[in-house]
Design a protein around this motif. Structure first.
Motif, PDB file in Angstrom:
ATOM      1  N   UNK A 173       0.975  -1.178   0.003  1.00  0.00           N
ATOM      2  CA  UNK A 173      -0.029  -0.042  -0.014  1.00  0.00           C
ATOM      3  C   UNK A 173       0.932   1.241  -0.047  1.00  0.00           C
ATOM      4  N   UNK A 174       0.557   2.140  -0.662  1.00  0.00           N
ATOM      5  CA  UNK A 174       1.117   3.453  -0.907  1.00  0.00           C
ATOM      6  C   UNK A 174       0.798   4.439   0.201  1.00  0.00           C
ATOM      7  N   UNK A 175       0.041   3.897   1.201  1.00  0.00           N
ATOM      8  CA  UNK A 175      -0.013   4.798   2.427  1.00  0.00           C
ATOM      9  C   UNK A 175      -1.534   5.191   2.430  1.00  0.00           C
ATOM     10  N   UNK A 176      -1.831   6.080   3.013  1.00  0.00           N
ATOM     11  CA  UNK A 176      -3.503   6.746   3.242  1.00  0.00           C
ATOM     12  C   UNK A 176      -3.596   7.481   1.756  1.00  0.00           C
ATOM     13  N   UNK A 177      -4.875   7.570   1.481  1.00  0.00           N
ATOM     14  CA  UNK A 177      -5.421   8.042   0.289  1.00  0.00           C
ATOM     15  C   UNK A 177      -5.383   9.506   0.300  1.00  0.00           C
ATOM     16  N   UNK A 178      -4.373  10.137  -0.320  1.00  0.00           N
ATOM     17  CA  UNK A 178      -4.054  11.510  -0.008  1.00  0.00           C
ATOM     18  C   UNK A 178      -5.294  12.485  -0.848  1.00  0.00           C
ATOM     19  N   UNK A 179      -5.762  11.582  -1.894  1.00  0.00           N
ATOM     20  CA  UNK A 179      -6.862  12.640  -2.406  1.00  0.00           C
ATOM     21  C   UNK A 179      -8.084  12.801  -1.718  1.00  0.00           C
ATOM     22  N   UNK A 180      -8.152  12.075  -0.652  1.00  0.00           N
ATOM     23  CA  UNK A 180      -9.229  12.296   0.325  1.00  0.00           C
ATOM     24  C   UNK A 180      -8.934  13.362   1.322  1.00  0.00           C
ATOM     25  N   UNK A 181      -7.862  13.836   1.454  1.00  0.00           N
ATOM     26  CA  UNK A 181      -7.451  14.484   2.600  1.00  0.00           C
ATOM     27  C   UNK A 181      -7.976  15.860   2.543  1.00  0.00           C
ATOM     28  N   UNK A 182      -8.171  16.680   1.463  1.00  0.00           N
ATOM     29  CA  UNK A 182      -8.662  17.986   1.493  1.00  0.00           C
ATOM     30  C   UNK A 182     -10.212  17.809   2.172  1.00  0.00           C
ATOM     31  N   UNK A 190       0.856   4.704   5.969  1.00  0.00           N
ATOM     32  CA  UNK A 190       0.047   4.286   6.646  1.00  0.00           C
ATOM     33  C   UNK A 190       0.119   2.593   6.543  1.00  0.00           C
ATOM     34  N   UNK A 191       0.750   2.283   4.999  1.00  0.00           N
ATOM     35  CA  UNK A 191       0.886   1.014   4.431  1.00  0.00           C
ATOM     36  C   UNK A 191       1.820   0.160   5.429  1.00  0.00           C
ATOM     37  N   UNK A 192       3.008   0.979   5.624  1.00  0.00           N
ATOM     38  CA  UNK A 192       3.984   0.334   6.801  1.00  0.00           C
ATOM     39  C   UNK A 192       3.651   0.485   7.890  1.00  0.00           C
ATOM     40  N   UNK A 193       2.854   1.226   8.446  1.00  0.00           N
ATOM     41  CA  UNK A 193       2.174   1.571   9.622  1.00  0.00           C
ATOM     42  C   UNK A 193       1.494   0.084   9.969  1.00  0.00           C
ATOM     43  N   UNK A 194       0.685  -0.341   9.154  1.00  0.00           N
ATOM     44  CA  UNK A 194      -0.233  -1.633   9.232  1.00  0.00           C
ATOM     45  C   UNK A 194       0.812  -2.745   9.437  1.00  0.00           C
ATOM     46  N   UNK A 195       1.981  -2.635   8.559  1.00  0.00           N
ATOM     47  CA  UNK A 195       2.822  -3.783   8.582  1.00  0.00           C
ATOM     48  C   UNK A 195       3.592  -3.925   9.740  1.00  0.00           C
ATOM     49  N   UNK A 196       3.936  -2.599  10.224  1.00  0.00           N
ATOM     50  CA  UNK A 196       4.482  -2.644  11.395  1.00  0.00           C
ATOM     51  C   UNK A 196       3.586  -3.166  12.606  1.00  0.00           C
ATOM     52  N   UNK A 197       2.397  -2.903  12.520  1.00  0.00           N
ATOM     53  CA  UNK A 197       1.315  -3.463  13.512  1.00  0.00           C
ATOM     54  C   UNK A 197       1.241  -4.837  13.561  1.00  0.00           C
ATOM     55  N   UNK A 198       1.756  -5.488  12.468  1.00  0.00           N
ATOM     56  CA  UNK A 198       1.562  -7.082  12.530  1.00  0.00           C
ATOM     57  C   UNK A 198       2.976  -7.616  12.938  1.00  0.00           C
ATOM     58  N   UNK A 199       2.827  -8.712  13.206  1.00  0.00           N
ATOM     59  CA  UNK A 199       3.821  -9.622  14.169  1.00  0.00           C
ATOM     60  C   UNK A 199       5.002  -9.871  13.258  1.00  0.00           C
ATOM     61  N   UNK A 200       4.696 -10.337  12.109  1.00  0.00           N
ATOM     62  CA  UNK A 200       5.756 -10.645  11.056  1.00  0.00           C
ATOM     63  C   UNK A 200       5.536  -9.929   9.675  1.00  0.00           C
ATOM     64  N   UNK A 201       6.759  -9.784   9.290  1.00  0.00           N
ATOM     65  CA  UNK A 201       6.861  -9.198   7.980  1.00  0.00           C
ATOM     66  C   UNK A 201       7.681  -9.746   6.715  1.00  0.00           C
ATOM     67  N   UNK A 202       7.236 -10.268   5.653  1.00  0.00           N
ATOM     68  CA  UNK A 202       8.052 -10.768   4.901  1.00  0.00           C
ATOM     69  C   UNK A 202       7.881 -10.139   3.388  1.00  0.00           C
ATOM     70  N   UNK A 203       8.963  -9.730   2.659  1.00  0.00           N
ATOM     71  CA  UNK A 203       8.838  -9.035   1.400  1.00  0.00           C
ATOM     72  C   UNK A 203       9.333  -9.448   0.301  1.00  0.00           C
ATOM     73  N   UNK A 204       9.138  -9.256  -1.049  1.00  0.00           N
ATOM     74  CA  UNK A 204       9.643  -9.515  -2.198  1.00  0.00           C
ATOM     75  C   UNK A 204      10.765  -8.525  -2.456  1.00  0.00           C
TER      76      UNK A 204
END
Ligand code: COA
Length: 258
Positions: free
Chosen positions: A59-68, A109-123
């Motif tokens: 995920x590229x994080x929170x949807x910035x287009x909604x911020x306004x 926010x994508x990394x925030x969720x990944x960090x809230x997880x117990x484990x992280x594996x990536x390509x």
């Protein structure tokens, strides 16, 4: 939207907004605590896994287009941050182990969720970062704590102050992820890990998870007021307005510190 699926003993939460690199809309954030509640209550589900649709982005994080519209005024920013806290707690406080399977971008926010997880594996394609300082955005308090616990003071400062991007190998070096696989192998390797998690004793895992989470909570007495005040100073700032507009207009922001 998020897609919530059960595959055997694994509860999957999939971020599904591929045209925006699986950016997380408000509705998607809101769906997560509900999905976690559902998985927590389901005895067949032994672990929870997160991924992005496709293989370009977690995920590229929170949807910035909604911020306004929904993350621009002080009150709405506070509401948004409460929602993020609820999302992170729903993952952290679950007694079931969680895992993030990461292809491509894993930002904000994508990394925030990944960090809230117990484990992280990536390509190998994975890229990590928290570009809050590039947007003039106050990054969530819970997210800061988790980053600090995971990578330590030096790297946490580098991540936040420089808004720096890390490759998969760099992320492995600094402890952001547990292991890096070739993209083509990621799903099968993660399937093996999930199968181990699902086969191990739930109460033993829940025991460890409870101790880890409670131990972190009990450390020191942080000044919650000061942390939230620093966060809310960003919320009403001109820089934050400039940052989100610059992103939408595809130009470099000019920050003034006000
Ligand atoms: N929110 C909203 N839209 C986003 C987004 C986000 N977080 N991330 C990407 N998008 C959109 C882009 O605006 C673009 O939309 P468009 O096709 O209508 O122009 C589309 O997704 C593809 O992004 P693009 O930048 O063209 O792809 P890329 O592969 O060159 O770069 C990123 C991808 C993720 C590096 C880049 O889009 C980016 O920096 N996104 C913002 C990341 C961020 O700041 N996240 C923190 C939010 S708090």
């Amino acid at each position: 939207m998020i897609v919530v699926q059960k595959h055997g003993a694994v509860g999957w939460i999939v971020f599904n907004q591929p045209a925006k690199r699986n950016a997380l809309s408000n509705a998607m954030w809101r769906g997560i605590p509900e999905a976690m509640r559902q998985f927590d209550a389901d005895r067949e589900v032994r672990c929870v896994a997160f991924r992005g649709a496709g293989n370009q982005a977690f995920s590229a994080g929170a949807d910035i287009s909604e911020f306004e519209q929904i993350r621009a005024q002080k009150a709405s920013v506070a509401e948004y941050d409460d929602l993020l806290d609820r999302v992170l707690h729903s993952i952290q406080d679950s007694r079931k182990p969680s895992l993030a399977m990461i292809y491509g971008y894993c930002l904000g926010g994508g990394l925030e969720i990944a960090l809230a997880c117990d484990l992280r594996y990536c390509g190998q394609s994975a890229q990590f970062g928290i570009p809050a300082a590039k947007l003039g955005l106050g990054y969530n308090v819970e997210g800061h704590k988790r980053l600090l616990e995971t990578v330590g003071h030096a790297r946490a400062r580098e991540t936040m102050f420089l808004g720096r991007r890390y490759s998969a190998q760099e992320a492995l070096q600094i402890g952001l992820v547990h292991e890096v696989f070739a993209d083509a192998d990621l799903e099968s390797r993660v399937a093996d890990i999930l199968s181990t998690l699902a086969g191990n004793a739930p109460l033993s895992i829940a025991n460890s998870k409870t101790v880890f989470e409670e131990y972190v909570k009990s450390r020191g007495e942080p000044d919650e007021k000061a942390m939230h005040a620093a966060l809310s100073r960003c919320a009403n700032s001109r820089d934050y307005q400039e940052g989100r507009r610059a992103f939408m207009e595809k130009r470099k922001p000019a920050f003034k510190g006000e």
